[in-house]
Design a protein around this motif. Structure first.
Motif, short mmCIF file in Angstrom:
data_model
loop_
_atom_site.label_atom_id
_atom_site.label_comp_id
_atom_site.label_asym_id
_atom_site.label_seq_id
_atom_site.Cartn_x
_atom_site.Cartn_y
_atom_site.Cartn_z
N CYS A 196 27.33 -111.08 94.16
CA CYS A 196 26.51 -110.18 94.98
C CYS A 196 26.38 -110.74 96.40
CB CYS A 196 25.14 -110.01 94.34
SG CYS A 196 24.14 -108.70 95.06
N ASP A 197 26.32 -112.05 96.52
CA ASP A 197 26.23 -112.67 97.84
C ASP A 197 27.43 -112.32 98.71
OD1 ASP A 197 24.89 -114.96 99.58
OD2 ASP A 197 27.04 -115.38 99.53
N GLU A 198 28.62 -112.26 98.09
CA GLU A 198 29.82 -111.90 98.85
C GLU A 198 29.75 -110.47 99.36
OE1 GLU A 198 33.37 -112.64 96.71
OE2 GLU A 198 33.03 -114.80 96.50
N ASP A 199 29.16 -109.58 98.58
CA ASP A 199 29.07 -108.17 98.99
C ASP A 199 27.97 -107.92 100.00
OD1 ASP A 199 31.16 -107.53 97.29
OD2 ASP A 199 29.83 -107.02 95.62
N VAL A 200 26.82 -108.57 99.80
CA VAL A 200 25.62 -108.25 100.59
C VAL A 200 25.40 -109.21 101.74
CG1 VAL A 200 23.10 -107.97 100.43
CG2 VAL A 200 24.55 -107.23 98.54
N ALA A 201 25.85 -110.47 101.59
CA ALA A 201 25.61 -111.52 102.59
C ALA A 201 24.12 -111.65 102.94
CB ALA A 201 26.43 -111.27 103.85
N PRO A 202 23.26 -111.88 101.94
CA PRO A 202 21.82 -111.97 102.22
C PRO A 202 21.47 -113.23 102.99
CG PRO A 202 22.26 -112.65 99.97
CD PRO A 202 23.56 -112.15 100.52
N ASP A 203 20.37 -113.17 103.72
CA ASP A 203 19.87 -114.34 104.42
C ASP A 203 19.15 -115.28 103.48
OD1 ASP A 203 20.42 -113.48 107.31
OD2 ASP A 203 19.27 -111.79 106.54
N ILE A 259 7.69 -113.77 98.84
CA ILE A 259 8.92 -113.34 99.51
C ILE A 259 8.68 -113.17 100.99
CG2 ILE A 259 10.58 -111.44 99.70
CD1 ILE A 259 10.32 -111.05 96.69
N GLU A 260 7.53 -112.61 101.36
CA GLU A 260 7.22 -112.43 102.77
C GLU A 260 7.08 -113.78 103.47
OE1 GLU A 260 7.20 -109.80 105.77
OE2 GLU A 260 7.46 -109.38 103.65
N ASN A 261 6.44 -114.74 102.82
CA ASN A 261 6.31 -116.08 103.40
C ASN A 261 7.67 -116.74 103.58
OD1 ASN A 261 3.52 -115.91 103.51
ND2 ASN A 261 3.21 -116.88 101.53
N ALA A 262 8.54 -116.56 102.59
CA ALA A 262 9.89 -117.12 102.70
C ALA A 262 10.65 -116.48 103.85
CB ALA A 262 10.65 -116.92 101.38
N ARG A 263 10.47 -115.17 104.04
CA ARG A 263 11.12 -114.49 105.15
C ARG A 263 10.64 -115.03 106.49
NH1 ARG A 263 10.79 -108.21 103.05
NH2 ARG A 263 13.01 -107.91 102.65
N HIS A 264 9.32 -115.16 106.64
CA HIS A 264 8.78 -115.64 107.91
C HIS A 264 9.22 -117.07 108.20
CE1 HIS A 264 6.45 -112.19 109.02
NE2 HIS A 264 5.79 -112.18 107.88
N GLU A 265 9.24 -117.91 107.18
CA GLU A 265 9.70 -119.29 107.39
C GLU A 265 11.17 -119.30 107.77
OE1 GLU A 265 10.17 -123.30 107.71
OE2 GLU A 265 8.35 -122.07 107.76
N HIS A 266 11.96 -118.45 107.13
CA HIS A 266 13.38 -118.35 107.49
C HIS A 266 13.55 -117.91 108.94
CE1 HIS A 266 17.66 -117.31 107.11
NE2 HIS A 266 17.35 -116.21 107.75
N MET A 267 12.79 -116.89 109.37
CA MET A 267 12.90 -116.40 110.74
C MET A 267 12.50 -117.47 111.75
SD MET A 267 11.71 -112.40 110.60
CE MET A 267 10.16 -112.69 109.74
N ARG A 268 11.40 -118.19 111.44
CA ARG A 268 10.93 -119.23 112.35
C ARG A 268 11.97 -120.34 112.48
NH1 ARG A 268 9.43 -124.01 112.44
NH2 ARG A 268 9.75 -124.24 110.19
N ARG A 269 12.51 -120.78 111.34
CA ARG A 269 13.48 -121.86 111.35
C ARG A 269 14.78 -121.42 112.04
NH1 ARG A 269 13.55 -122.40 106.43
NH2 ARG A 269 15.46 -121.27 105.92
N THR A 270 15.23 -120.21 111.71
CA THR A 270 16.48 -119.72 112.30
C THR A 270 16.37 -119.55 113.81
OG1 THR A 270 17.05 -118.57 110.25
CG2 THR A 270 18.16 -117.84 112.25
#
Length: 374
Positions: A188-195, A242-253
């Motif tokens: 699924c990662d190959e098809d969707v390329a999730p962050d 999930i929302e916290n993981a998203r925000h941490e990912h955005m901040r780090r990225t």
């Protein structure tokens, strides 16, 4: 982030109606207020020169949902009497209503309001397999399942040789099923390329799956103890994780990408003239946008094609159009980035950082010095 979901906006000419609304106030009894808001939006579009058919299409879209939208906001993009894109917004707009009639769709608010959200692949795991779900800025969708063996599955309490052998078989089944789940996630990662990849389930099962993920996927994987595969197991705490993981990912990225920009030197562009030049030559690999930057709303001129951009209307050699249109610099550059497949990085507003200058910058596909040798 990739903005490919905006592609339909650039497959047809404008002008465009762009509407961003705060819908966080909605409930089951807000029809009258919604109608008043829809009429105000259409009146504003008419004053700005929008045609009646497009105004009616926007009105119909805003009135089409009888109940609450279950989101913090909403965006509507329409042209030639048709709504082309109508995404929900997960973040409340800074103003209750933002209505534009312009040559290009006004998409820059989406960087803060929806599009900045990482795409998440959520795996709801148990010993039998997993259900997969993709969460994007535009909602959630099923992404299939992984089915493992269902026997032997349960241990017994006895301690003789035959039972110990059976229990080893049970553990082997668990491990084999964890491998099946990890393989399904990788496919699924190959098809969707999730962050992000979010592993949901009991500690043993999700850890077993994590350890069987291909090594390149593990840095993007996070685990949560809330929620599960069983019906009704989805919880508010899971959504918060999930929302916290998203925000941490955005901040780090954002921090990592900005450091890359600072160290790239000759392979960067700042300032509107340099950025338009890079966009005309399809050299932008990653566009940086700070929404409160002074250059974001600077006037530029555009033609029908994404690489037809100029600082001045008289630069006809770049515009290829005898009647170019005025546009905001950020919207013009976002059109180019979307169509050419460039990444876009939204930077936090009010961060006190002067990089990039004016709030707009780009990492280039090749540096200026290499361009001069070509």
């Amino acid at each position: 982030m990739q903005l490919s979901f905006l592609t339909p906006l650039y497959e047809r000419p404008g002008p465009w109606a762009s509407v961003h609304l705060d819908t966080g106030w909605e409930n089951e009894s807000t029809t009258a207020r919604r109608e008043l808001q829809a009429r105000d939006v259409c009146d504003s579009l008419a004053r700005q020169g929008a045609d009646g058919a497009t105004g009616r299409a926007v009105y119909d879209a805003l009135m089409s949902r009888p109940g609450p939208t279950h989101g913090a906001g909403r965006a509507v993009f329409a042209t030639a009497g048709q709504v082309v894109l109508d995404p929900p917004l997960t973040v409340r707009p800074p103003a209750p209503v933002d209505v534009r009639w312009s040559a290009l769709p006004h998409v820059s608010p989406l960087l803060e309001l929806a599009a900045q959200e990482p795409v998440c692949l959520v795996a709801y795991i148990d010993r039998l397999g997993a259900d997969l779900e993709v969460r994007t800025p535009l909602g959630s969708r099923d992404a299939g399942e992984a089915r493992g063996r269902d026997w032997p599955m349960h241990r017994t309490g006895r301690d003789d040789w035959s039972e110990r052998h059976f229990q080893r078989s049970v553990e082997n089944t668990w491990e084999r099923n964890a491998g099946e789940v990890a393989s399904a996630i990788a496919a699924c990662d190959e098809d969707v390329a999730p962050d992000l990849i979010v592993l949901v389930g009991d500690p043993r099962e999700r850890r077993a799956v994590y350890e069987k993920l291909p090594p390149p996927l593990r840095p993007r994987a996070v685990e949560t103890e809330h929620g599960g595969r069983a019906e009704g197991a989805a919880t508010r705490l899971l959504d918060e994780d999930i929302e916290n993981a998203r925000h941490e990912h955005m901040r780090r990225t954002a921090g990592e990408e900005l450091d890359k920009f600072r160290s790239a030197h000759d392979a960067t562009a700042q300032g509107v003239p340099a950025l338009l030049s890079a966009a005309r030559e399809h050299r932008i690999a990653e566009l940086f946008v700070r929404p409160d930057g002074a250059d974001t709303h600077r006037e530029v001129w555009v033609g029908d094609e994404p690489d037809q951009l100029a600082v001045r209307r008289t630069e006809t050699q770049y515009l290829g159009d005898t009647r170019p249109s005025s546009a905001r610099a950020d919207d013009a550059l976002l059109r180019s980035a979307t169509v050419t497949g460039a990444e876009v990085q939204s930077l936090p507003a009010g961060g006190g950082d002067d990089v990039p200058v004016g709030g707009l910058g780009a990492l280039l596909r090749w540096p200026y010095e290499e361009m001069e040798r070509r």
